[in-house]
Motif scaffolding. Structure first.
Motif, PDB file in Angstrom:
ATOM      1  N   HIS A  35       0.827  -1.210   0.000  1.00  0.00           N
ATOM      2  CA  HIS A  35       0.000   0.000   0.000  1.00  0.00           C
ATOM      3  C   HIS A  35       0.861   1.260   0.000  1.00  0.00           C
ATOM      4  CE1 HIS A  35      -3.508  -2.472   0.501  1.00  0.00           C
ATOM      5  NE2 HIS A  35      -2.867  -3.117   1.452  1.00  0.00           N
ATOM      6  N   THR A 138      -2.187   8.234   4.548  1.00  0.00           N
ATOM      7  CA  THR A 138      -3.492   7.629   4.843  1.00  0.00           C
ATOM      8  C   THR A 138      -3.639   6.267   4.174  1.00  0.00           C
ATOM      9  OG1 THR A 138      -4.555   8.857   3.056  1.00  0.00           O
ATOM     10  CG2 THR A 138      -4.676   9.807   5.265  1.00  0.00           C
ATOM     11  N   ASP A 139      -3.146   6.110   2.941  1.00  0.00           N
ATOM     12  CA  ASP A 139      -3.211   4.792   2.294  1.00  0.00           C
ATOM     13  C   ASP A 139      -2.420   3.756   3.071  1.00  0.00           C
ATOM     14  OD1 ASP A 139      -4.841   5.723   0.317  1.00  0.00           O
ATOM     15  OD2 ASP A 139      -3.407   5.433  -1.324  1.00  0.00           O
ATOM     16  N   LEU A 141      -1.597   3.801   6.351  1.00  0.00           N
ATOM     17  CA  LEU A 141      -2.190   3.526   7.665  1.00  0.00           C
ATOM     18  C   LEU A 141      -3.512   2.768   7.572  1.00  0.00           C
ATOM     19  CD1 LEU A 141      -1.425   6.867   9.524  1.00  0.00           C
ATOM     20  CD2 LEU A 141      -0.263   4.669   9.780  1.00  0.00           C
ATOM     21  N   THR A 142      -4.305   3.033   6.542  1.00  0.00           N
ATOM     22  CA  THR A 142      -5.595   2.352   6.401  1.00  0.00           C
ATOM     23  C   THR A 142      -5.490   1.080   5.571  1.00  0.00           C
ATOM     24  OG1 THR A 142      -6.186   3.618   4.427  1.00  0.00           O
ATOM     25  CG2 THR A 142      -6.883   4.509   6.579  1.00  0.00           C
ATOM     26  N   GLN A 143      -4.302   0.775   5.053  1.00  0.00           N
ATOM     27  CA  GLN A 143      -4.077  -0.400   4.199  1.00  0.00           C
ATOM     28  C   GLN A 143      -5.023  -0.396   2.996  1.00  0.00           C
ATOM     29  OE1 GLN A 143      -1.501  -2.922   4.690  1.00  0.00           O
ATOM     30  NE2 GLN A 143      -0.889  -1.036   5.691  1.00  0.00           N
ATOM     31  N   HIS A 144      -5.176   0.766   2.408  1.00  0.00           N
ATOM     32  CA  HIS A 144      -6.019   0.964   1.236  1.00  0.00           C
ATOM     33  C   HIS A 144      -5.133   1.497   0.118  1.00  0.00           C
ATOM     34  CE1 HIS A 144      -8.618   3.379  -1.401  1.00  0.00           C
ATOM     35  NE2 HIS A 144      -9.518   2.453  -1.147  1.00  0.00           N
TER      36      HIS A 144
END
Length: 184
Positions: A35, A138-139, A141-144
């Motif tokens: 990610h 954010t990607d 940390l959110t694994q998105h």
């Protein structure tokens, strides 16, 4: 002897860039569980040298994949369009108004942490670099994973911080750079 070493280092740098260029076209399925946003950051900013030659500016392009990175930069010492020039003392006069050009290759953790070795018109150097932006954080940390085609201009704004140390006894060109750029 120095010219032979300089040419060999330049050839190695160019060969590294050519060999790593297929990584820029890597298939997205290869990094399906990762990610991190890969890409090229073009940035501009301020150079703060360790010597008293005055603040300068830089222009930089750096490609980062998951574990490898490479790039090129040009810096101008002692000449900032943002503030008045400083008169250097005799010891640091040779670095004032000097343009320094470098190429780099290294390893790291995406754009978050990069350790690079480089070579340029002032010799060999080591550089620690970080490029970070809100979307990458954010990607991660959110694994998105946000697809690159869905990144907005705000998602592409990147902040760059780097510290360089030149090899040898002379530390006149050692510097810290910081600035902003865009992710492509």
């Amino acid at each position: 002897m120095t010219t032979i070493i300089q040419r060999a280092c330049l050839a190695i740098s160019l060969l590294t860039i050519v060999l790593l260029s297929p990584l820029t076209r890597a298939d997205d399925s290869r990094y399906g569980g990762v990610h991190l946003i890969r890409g090229t950051v073009i940035s501009v900013g301020r150079v703060d040298p360790s010597a008293s030659v005055g603040t300068g500016y830089f222009i930089d392009a750096n490609y980062s994949s998951v574990a490898v990175n490479f790039g090129a930069a040009t810096k101008k010492f002692g000449d900032s369009p943002l503030r008045a020039s400083v008169t250097p003392d005799d010891e640091d006069a040779r670095a004032s108004d000097k343009r320094v050009n470098n190429v780099y290759a290294g390893i790291g953790f995406g754009r978050i942490f990069q350790l690079q070795a480089g070579y340029g018109n002032q010799g060999q150097l080591l550089r620690l670099r970080s490029d970070f932006n809100f979307r990458s954080i954010t990607d991660f940390l959110t694994q998105h994973s946000t697809p690159k085609q869905r990144l907005t201009l705000a998602d592409r704004i990147t902040f760059t911080l780097a510290a360089e140390q030149y090899k040898g006894d002379d530390d006149i060109f050692n510097n810290v750079t910081w600035g902003a750029g865009l992710l492509f």
